[in-house]
Write a protein that holds these residues in place. Structure first.
Motif, short mmCIF file in Angstrom:
data_model
loop_
_atom_site.label_atom_id
_atom_site.label_comp_id
_atom_site.label_asym_id
_atom_site.label_seq_id
_atom_site.Cartn_x
_atom_site.Cartn_y
_atom_site.Cartn_z
N GLN A 140 41.37 42.46 48.91
CA GLN A 140 40.04 42.74 49.42
C GLN A 140 39.02 42.64 48.29
OE1 GLN A 140 40.54 46.68 51.34
NE2 GLN A 140 39.79 45.68 53.19
N PHE A 141 37.92 41.96 48.57
CA PHE A 141 36.86 41.86 47.57
C PHE A 141 36.28 43.24 47.26
CE2 PHE A 141 32.59 41.28 46.02
CZ PHE A 141 32.67 40.15 45.21
N SER A 142 36.10 44.06 48.28
CA SER A 142 35.51 45.39 48.06
C SER A 142 36.41 46.25 47.17
CB SER A 142 35.28 46.10 49.39
OG SER A 142 36.49 46.23 50.12
N ALA A 143 37.72 46.19 47.39
CA ALA A 143 38.65 46.97 46.56
C ALA A 143 38.68 46.42 45.14
CB ALA A 143 40.04 46.94 47.17
N HIS A 144 38.58 45.09 45.01
CA HIS A 144 38.52 44.50 43.67
C HIS A 144 37.28 44.98 42.95
CE1 HIS A 144 38.10 41.45 40.53
NE2 HIS A 144 39.39 41.23 40.67
N MET A 145 36.18 45.11 43.67
CA MET A 145 34.95 45.61 43.06
C MET A 145 35.10 47.07 42.65
SD MET A 145 31.99 44.71 42.02
CE MET A 145 31.59 43.19 42.87
N ILE A 146 35.81 47.86 43.45
CA ILE A 146 36.06 49.26 43.06
C ILE A 146 36.84 49.30 41.76
CG2 ILE A 146 37.33 51.35 43.68
CD1 ILE A 146 36.69 50.77 46.60
N GLN A 147 37.90 48.49 41.69
CA GLN A 147 38.70 48.44 40.46
C GLN A 147 37.85 48.01 39.28
OE1 GLN A 147 41.61 45.30 40.25
NE2 GLN A 147 42.96 46.46 38.88
N HIS A 148 37.02 47.02 39.50
CA HIS A 148 36.18 46.48 38.43
C HIS A 148 35.17 47.51 37.95
CE1 HIS A 148 33.90 42.66 36.95
NE2 HIS A 148 33.89 43.63 36.07
N MET A 149 34.49 48.18 38.88
CA MET A 149 33.48 49.17 38.50
C MET A 149 34.10 50.37 37.79
SD MET A 149 30.52 47.99 39.24
CE MET A 149 31.19 46.39 38.75
N LEU A 150 35.26 50.80 38.26
CA LEU A 150 35.94 51.90 37.57
C LEU A 150 36.34 51.49 36.16
CD1 LEU A 150 38.28 53.26 40.41
CD2 LEU A 150 36.17 54.30 39.56
N LEU A 151 36.77 50.24 36.03
CA LEU A 151 37.26 49.75 34.75
C LEU A 151 36.14 49.64 33.72
CD1 LEU A 151 39.97 48.72 33.54
CD2 LEU A 151 39.24 46.42 34.16
N ILE A 152 34.97 49.21 34.13
CA ILE A 152 33.90 48.96 33.17
C ILE A 152 32.94 50.13 33.02
CG2 ILE A 152 32.27 47.94 34.82
CD1 ILE A 152 31.60 45.84 32.68
N MET A 153 32.87 51.02 34.04
CA MET A 153 31.86 52.07 34.02
C MET A 153 32.41 53.49 33.99
SD MET A 153 28.88 50.59 36.50
CE MET A 153 27.70 51.63 35.65
N VAL A 154 33.62 53.70 34.45
CA VAL A 154 34.16 55.06 34.55
C VAL A 154 35.22 55.32 33.48
CG1 VAL A 154 35.37 56.71 36.03
CG2 VAL A 154 33.64 55.19 37.00
N VAL A 155 36.21 54.45 33.38
CA VAL A 155 37.31 54.67 32.43
C VAL A 155 36.82 54.80 30.99
CG1 VAL A 155 39.47 53.73 31.51
CG2 VAL A 155 38.95 53.50 33.94
N PRO A 156 35.86 53.96 30.52
CA PRO A 156 35.47 54.06 29.10
C PRO A 156 34.75 55.35 28.73
CG PRO A 156 34.87 51.91 30.02
CD PRO A 156 35.24 52.79 31.17
N LEU A 157 34.10 56.01 29.68
CA LEU A 157 33.28 57.17 29.32
C LEU A 157 34.10 58.30 28.69
CD1 LEU A 157 30.75 57.33 32.30
CD2 LEU A 157 30.47 56.31 30.04
N PRO A 158 35.15 58.80 29.34
CA PRO A 158 35.93 59.85 28.66
C PRO A 158 36.64 59.35 27.41
CG PRO A 158 37.01 59.16 30.70
CD PRO A 158 35.66 58.53 30.70
N MET A 159 36.98 58.06 27.37
CA MET A 159 37.60 57.52 26.16
C MET A 159 36.64 57.61 24.97
SD MET A 159 39.54 54.14 27.72
CE MET A 159 40.01 53.56 26.08
#
Length: 692
Positions: free
Chosen positions: A452-471
């Motif tokens: 799904q494109f929408s799920a791929h976008m969720i994965q992408h947004m989490l990867l670039i905008m959410v995961v790095p913050l606590p790191m």
């Protein structure tokens, strides 16, 4: 007497290391192939006994020489000092060592001997790679390969994917071998090491059918397995070949202690990746009782024995080396035992690669469109709960997350033991970032992101905008600097290499706030509108590179705005907020452009999944645009709050600093300023009086 015993043991071990592994491995591997039936002639187009037995033997030599080459390069880069003498290096010396100039201390004899090992082993690696390539061609084509051999070989090398990968392997090894001979700089040897490790990528890609289920798990587990075995066995070879020299230079214990840490990590990687890979080929007890399954059991038992020997080394032998003669004898005897077991283990591994597993590795008959595209069955319809219950573990990122978490925790414990403080919230942030990383690469976002494109976008947004913050908030570089000891003998460990990388001009360029912002925003447009997304969907390597790039882009962007680690020249706080607003505005326009688009992005993929549930492909894509716009709001708000909070703390610190300075000088600066104003007022008053 003790010296004579030691010398005899080291000479025996260094001379017998390679023969023990070769003879034992070939014998056990041949027996295992006969047991599983892998050595039997095929009914049609059999290539002949020379190929049936010659190809596994060539692969065995290939694996052995790969381990020796990369093990020697590992010692040169991470364990042994490059130059003679001790003490910290100056900036000039470090620059000379990196560039290979000669205005530095003479090269360490042990370091040079280690590279001689790499040179000889790399030649054997290159020759064995060519042999494997040719024998693989004959094995693939069969007896017909001998008819018009040269033309068929040319087609195999240039037009068949399998042959192209082996051609790439030979080229990479040849270049790495050339560097081993042609350079003595840290940077040149590091490039040779990177190329050597890069060989494992095509090796892993060839180790599993691209259409079979579990492709990601199989490819990444094979790659991890190769890496772990190479570090482990290659290091043992170097120790055996340098044993007497290490003892004479009083570096035996230090060297083995450093290698032991890498060997422990390698053992964990080998054990984990071996289990993951075996579960794809053996599903139940009946499969385990098959000839293939019994060879897996034998290999597992051998790995456990190797782990026990390593445990005995770490707990009871290494600390007594040099001080107790019996410990030294025990160490070398255990090394011989390790080589014997390792030879048998490698033979079993080669036999397994030539044997047919009980669980078919071929794609199922009448596959669905989703299985044709992704290699995996279509998952159930997505729900909120299934985004957290549907999992497809990526072994590579599990190892990365667990390894980095363990390293951070170890550094935290080291700081506490020596009485230093480290904020607990940074530890929590780092672990939270690792949990997010595992979910994004293995959880529901990944499972549904392939269809799904929408799920791929969720994965992408989490990867670039959410995961790095606590790191970023975990401050890993600062933890590395404080939680690990600096090398004082001129060698470079992980700490020294990371700090070197952080301060290189290349990394300073990529970490520059302006470039980080452009990269953060521009990568989205390039990825989705230039056709690059196709390679991330269709190619396993493309998918992994996508994760690396967007995780890095998000990390560098967050580091430029709210990070505290060194290596980044951060702008003033008002400019940081301005950069954030401009970048997020661009990000919002990107989301809106996808929402309003009527052209399907990667329609050949998302338009042909064949799911009988959910939105249409174009509706799902427009939903993905809304997700890209909406998901970015929360991280943006969080970063803005963090910038404001850091700005406030910075102002408070500056105010306190000024107060302390004024207290020390009895407000000398303020009094000087008042005197200046009084003088100016007096001068103006006299000027007015004269003008009257």
């Amino acid at each position: 007497m003790n010296t004579q015993i030691f010398e005899s043991l080291t000479r025996f071990t260094s001379r017998a290391a390679v023969p023990i592994v070769v003879i034992g491995g070939l014998a056990v591997g041949t027996a295992a192939m006969l047991f599983t039936g892998a050595a039997e002639a095929t009914l049609l187009n059999d290539p002949g006994p020379y190929v049936r037995f010659g190809l596994p033997a060539a692969k065995f030599v290939f694996n052995l020489s790969m381990a020796m080459t990369l093990g020697a390069l590992m010692f040169a880069l991470l364990i042994l000092p490059r130059t003679q003498g001790r003490g910290r290096k100056t900036k000039a010396t470090t620059a000379a060592a990196t560039s290979g100039t000669s205005d530095e201390a003479p090269l360490n004899a042990l370091w040079e001997k280690t590279l001689k090992i790499a040179e000889v082993a790399s030649v054997a690696w290159t020759i064995s790679a060519v042999a494997v390539l040719v024998l693989t061609f004959v094995d693939t084509v069969g007896a017909q390969a001998y008819l018009d051999f040269s033309n068929q070989l040319g087609v195999f090398l240039t037009q068949i994917a399998f042959g192209q990968l082996w051609t790439l392997i030979v080229v990479l090894i040849a270049v790495a071998s050339t560097l081993c001979f042609g350079t003595r700089s840290y940077l040149g040897i590091a490039v040779a090491g990177v190329l050597g490790v890069g060989v494992m990528i095509p090796l892993a890609l060839m180790g599993h059918s691209a259409e079979a289920s579990g492709h990601t798990q199989a490819v990444n587990s094979i790659g991890l397995h190769l890496l772990g075995v190479t570090i482990w066995l290659g290091g043992l070879f170097v120790i055996a070949l340098l044993g007497s020299d290490l003892a004479r230079s009083n570096q035996l214990r230090t060297t083995i202690e450093r290698y032991s840490s890498f060997a422990l990590i390698a053992f964990a990687i080998v054990a984990y990746s071996g289990v993951v890979n075996s579960l794809l080929r053996v599903h139940d007890l009946d499969d385990l009782m098959s000839p293939y399954g019994q060879v897996i059991v034998a290999k597992t038992f051998a790995v456990i024995l190797l782990g026990l020997v390593g445990f005995w080394h770490r707990q009871f032998v290494i600390r007594r080396l040099g001080a107790v003669a019996s410990a030294t004898r025990e160490f070398w005897r255990l090394i011989v035992v390790e080589f014997t077991i390792f030879g048998a283990t490698m033979g079993l591994a080669v036999a397994l690669s030539r044997s047919q597993p009980p669980v078919s590795q071929e794609p199922v008959g009448n596959p669905s469109p989703a299985e044709i595209l992704t290699g995996e069955p279509l998952p159930p319809p997505p729900t909120f709960a299934r985004y957290f219950t549907e999992w497809s573990l990526d072994p590579l990122w599990v190892v990365v997350a667990v390894g980095l978490s363990a390293a951070y925790i170890l550094g935290f414990i080291n700081l506490r033991r020596r009485g230093d403080t480290w904020p607990i919230h940074r530890l929590i942030c780092w672990l939270l970032g690792m949990i997010f990383l595992v979910y994004v690469t293995s959880g529901g976002a990944r499972v549904y992101g392939e269809i799904q494109f929408s799920a791929h976008m969720i994965q992408h947004m989490l990867l670039i905008m959410v995961v790095p913050l606590p790191m970023v908030l975990g401050a890993p570089i600062t933890m590395l600097m404080r939680g690990t000891k600096a090398r004082t003998d001129g060698s470079r460990g992980v700490r020294e290499w990371v700090l070197w990388l952080v301060h290189t001009p290349y990394m300073r360029f990529f970490a520059n706030p302006v470039f980080a912002s452009v990269n953060f925003a521009g990568s989205l447009v390039i990825f989705y509108y230039s056709g690059v997304m196709k390679y991330a969907l269709e190619w396993h390597l493309g998918h992994e590179l996508m994760i690396i790039h967007f995780l890095g882009a998000g990390y560098l962007f967050a580091q430029a705005l709210i990070g505290i680690d060194p290596g980044v020249k951060r702008p003033a706080y008002p400019l940081r907020l301005l950069m954030l607003l401009i970048t997020m505005a661009f990000h919002a326009f990107f989301g809106i452009s996808i929402m309003s688009s009527e052209v399907l992005i990667e329609g050949d993929w998302f338009g042909n999944i064949g799911a009988d549930w959910g939105y249409s492909a174009i509706e799902d894509q427009q939903l993905g645009g809304g997700i890209a716009w909406g998901v970015g709001e929360f991280p943006t708000l969080f970063i803005a709050i963090m910038v404001a909070f850091q700005w406030s703390k910075s102002s408070d610190r500056e105010a306190k600093r000024v107060d302390r300075r004024e207290a020390r000088t009895d407000d000398a600066e303020l009094r000087a300023y008042n005197d200046m104003l009084a003088t100016m007022a007096q001068r103006d008053s006299k000027a007015d009086h004269r003008s009257r």
